[in-house]
Design an enzyme around this catalytic site. Sequence first.
Site, PDB file in Angstrom:
ATOM      1  N   ALA A  60       0.866  -1.183   0.000  1.00  0.00           N
ATOM      2  CA  ALA A  60       0.000   0.000   0.000  1.00  0.00           C
ATOM      3  C   ALA A  60       0.897   1.225   0.000  1.00  0.00           C
ATOM      4  O   ALA A  60       1.852   1.301   0.789  1.00  0.00           O
ATOM      5  CB  ALA A  60      -0.904  -0.009   1.223  1.00  0.00           C
ATOM      6  N   VAL A  86       4.789  -1.195   3.147  1.00  0.00           N
ATOM      7  CA  VAL A  86       4.648   0.236   2.847  1.00  0.00           C
ATOM      8  C   VAL A  86       5.407   0.555   1.558  1.00  0.00           C
ATOM      9  O   VAL A  86       6.603   0.265   1.445  1.00  0.00           O
ATOM     10  CB  VAL A  86       5.186   1.097   4.010  1.00  0.00           C
ATOM     11  CG1 VAL A  86       5.130   2.578   3.651  1.00  0.00           C
ATOM     12  CG2 VAL A  86       4.390   0.818   5.283  1.00  0.00           C
ATOM     13  N   LYS A  87       4.686   1.139   0.612  1.00  0.00           N
ATOM     14  CA  LYS A  87       5.304   1.450  -0.677  1.00  0.00           C
ATOM     15  C   LYS A  87       5.764   2.911  -0.673  1.00  0.00           C
ATOM     16  O   LYS A  87       4.968   3.821  -0.432  1.00  0.00           O
ATOM     17  CB  LYS A  87       4.262   1.241  -1.768  1.00  0.00           C
ATOM     18  CG  LYS A  87       4.778   0.539  -2.992  1.00  0.00           C
ATOM     19  CD  LYS A  87       3.626   0.172  -3.889  1.00  0.00           C
ATOM     20  CE  LYS A  87       4.104  -0.154  -5.275  1.00  0.00           C
ATOM     21  NZ  LYS A  87       2.994  -0.230  -6.227  1.00  0.00           N
ATOM     22  N   LEU A  88       7.042   3.099  -0.937  1.00  0.00           N
ATOM     23  CA  LEU A  88       7.635   4.444  -0.901  1.00  0.00           C
ATOM     24  C   LEU A  88       8.361   4.708  -2.221  1.00  0.00           C
ATOM     25  O   LEU A  88       8.990   3.802  -2.776  1.00  0.00           O
ATOM     26  CB  LEU A  88       8.659   4.536   0.240  1.00  0.00           C
ATOM     27  CG  LEU A  88       8.098   4.403   1.660  1.00  0.00           C
ATOM     28  CD1 LEU A  88       9.226   4.114   2.641  1.00  0.00           C
ATOM     29  CD2 LEU A  88       7.375   5.673   2.056  1.00  0.00           C
TER      30      LEU A  88
END
Length: 219
Positions: A60, A86-88
């Site tokens: 996400a 966590v997508k960064l």
Amino acid sequence: MRIFLDTANLDELRKAARLGVVSGVTTNPSLAAKEGTGDLKSYRSVIQEIAGIIDGPISAEVISTDAAGMIREGRDIATWHPNVIVKLPSTLAGLEAIATLAKEGIKINQTLCFSVNQALLGAVAGTTFVSPFIGRLDDEGHDGMELVADIVKVFKEYHYPTQVLAASVRTPLHCTQAAKVGAHIATMPYKVLTQMMHHPLTDIGVARFLEDWNRTMKL
Ligand code: G3P
């Protein structure tokens, strides 16, 4: 190579899950918005529904562009479900957020990666996955698969545990090539997953076997 589905569409995901090959899911703000989940509360509930369908990493993505915002959002997203990643983005702010969140034990998918250097810095900072975008590089006249191969080579050379997640996969050929160059994972739209299993000669063969069987049975 593991297969992830690149979607926020629950119907597609349920159909894909029945095939027994999908072990993770990636989403992004565009995919979420496409499904009408363009606010944080509904994004969170879609991610939680996805986690109920697929028992594996579910990415996400944050929408902040500054490091402090990404870190704040990342900490929140990480509480949504134990399988959430966590997508960064591959920016300087993203790198700072990766370094901070990785130290806290939060798993990260470094997205929008278009160079070996971006992947290298992400791996050093402790990202769990890095996502080179094949199709978008191809769109610009570059060779997206060459980037995947280069990142795989560099990570092997230095024994980085970061996994290479081939993304922006548009065709079944991308999947074959990603597997050949050693990508750990390919994430793809549902359509590409179905195309991977399709071959016209298989269809012709099935029809012919059936015809022969029916002819014999009539004799
Ligand atoms: O996995 C990344 C993907 O969502 C981007 O794909 O086709 O928009 O470049 P595409």
